[in-house]
Design an enzyme around this catalytic site. Structure first.
Site, mmCIF file in Angstrom:
data_model
loop_
_atom_site.group_PDB
_atom_site.id
_atom_site.type_symbol
_atom_site.label_atom_id
_atom_site.label_comp_id
_atom_site.label_asym_id
_atom_site.label_seq_id
_atom_site.Cartn_x
_atom_site.Cartn_y
_atom_site.Cartn_z
ATOM 1 N N ASP A 33 2.330 -1.609 8.825
ATOM 2 C CA ASP A 33 2.681 -2.697 7.914
ATOM 3 C C ASP A 33 3.771 -2.294 6.924
ATOM 4 O O ASP A 33 3.919 -1.116 6.585
ATOM 5 C CB ASP A 33 1.453 -3.097 7.074
ATOM 6 C CG ASP A 33 0.389 -3.803 7.892
ATOM 7 O OD1 ASP A 33 0.531 -3.895 9.133
ATOM 8 O OD2 ASP A 33 -0.596 -4.255 7.285
ATOM 9 N N HIS A 172 0.905 2.314 7.368
ATOM 10 C CA HIS A 172 2.033 1.696 6.661
ATOM 11 C C HIS A 172 3.301 2.530 6.878
ATOM 12 O O HIS A 172 3.274 3.734 6.613
ATOM 13 C CB HIS A 172 1.738 1.588 5.165
ATOM 14 C CG HIS A 172 0.606 0.646 4.875
ATOM 15 N ND1 HIS A 172 -0.716 1.003 5.015
ATOM 16 C CD2 HIS A 172 0.608 -0.656 4.490
ATOM 17 C CE1 HIS A 172 -1.482 -0.035 4.722
ATOM 18 N NE2 HIS A 172 -0.710 -1.058 4.399
HETATM 19 ZN ZN LIG Z 1 1.330 -5.069 3.503
#
Ligand SMILES: [Zn+2]
Length: 202
Positions: A33, A172
């Site tokens: 992400d 992430h």
């Molecule tokens: Zn996010």
């Protein structure tokens, strides 16, 4: 510390969201992400390439605008992308019209039927509206790679012992997470490969 595995209660409350996928073969869904990032995203893809793994990148529209070449590289390398809003908005504190507009703005750059709400925040009415257009992808295993106090070794062993076929794992590709990511990701990918898991996309 947040639980590594998403609690069953949460999954029951939101059954229309995708929390994991039923799979017979040994595979997981690696997701990243908050990118694309011009250095971190290519590094992630290099690590994935070592094992022939494919992943899904939930991109922030504004980062796609800033780094279109990196975004294109994700697609050229056979990975998938998904919508993560244009400005990483929180579903709970944003009015629905603004929230949907922001997703639409991201959709101008990210052509995908996959959506992941930032912070996992999404209301029942937002789900109802967005489900018409998107498969909403949550996760079953959380790495917590953004946490500067993360005990990397402990998290890695937890992740490894918890991993099951069909799991959706969230990392992430962001600056905030990179300190942890650069330690955890290579070791976790090696674990997956040694344990006979492949990584596939939605
Ligand atoms: Zn996010």
């Amino acid at each position: 510390m947040l639980p590594t595995r998403t609690p069953a209660l949460l999954r029951k409350l939101f059954p229309s969201l995708t929390w994991s996928v039923e799979r017979d073969e040994k595979c997981v869904y690696l997701t990243f992400d908050d990118g694309p990032h011009p250095e971190i995203t290519p590094w992630v893809m290099e690590e994935l390439d070592k094992y022939g793994f494919k992943a899904t990148f939930f991109c922030i529209g504004d980062n796609v605008r800033k780094y279109p070449e990196t975004y294109q590289e994700i697609l050229n390398n056979g990975h998938r992308t998904g919508n993560h809003t244009f400005n990483h908005l929180k579903g709970f504190s944003t009015s629905s019209p603004t929230y949907f507009e922001n997703i639409q703005e991201c959709a101008q750059l990210v052509k995908s039927e996959l959506y992941r709400p930032p912070y996992g925040q999404i209301t029942f009415s937002q789900i109802k509206h967005l489900s018409k257009q998107y498969q909403i992808i949550m996760w079953s295993l959380l790495v917590e790679d953004w946490n500067p106090k993360l005990d990397q070794a402990k998290k890695l062993s937890l992740l490894s012992s918890e991993t099951k076929s069909g799991d959706i794992i969230v990392f992430h590709d962001s600056e905030k997470a990179f300190e942890n990511l650069k330690v955890i990701l290579p070791e976790y990918l090696e674990f997956l490969s040694n344990a006979g898991f492949s990584s596939v996309v939605f």
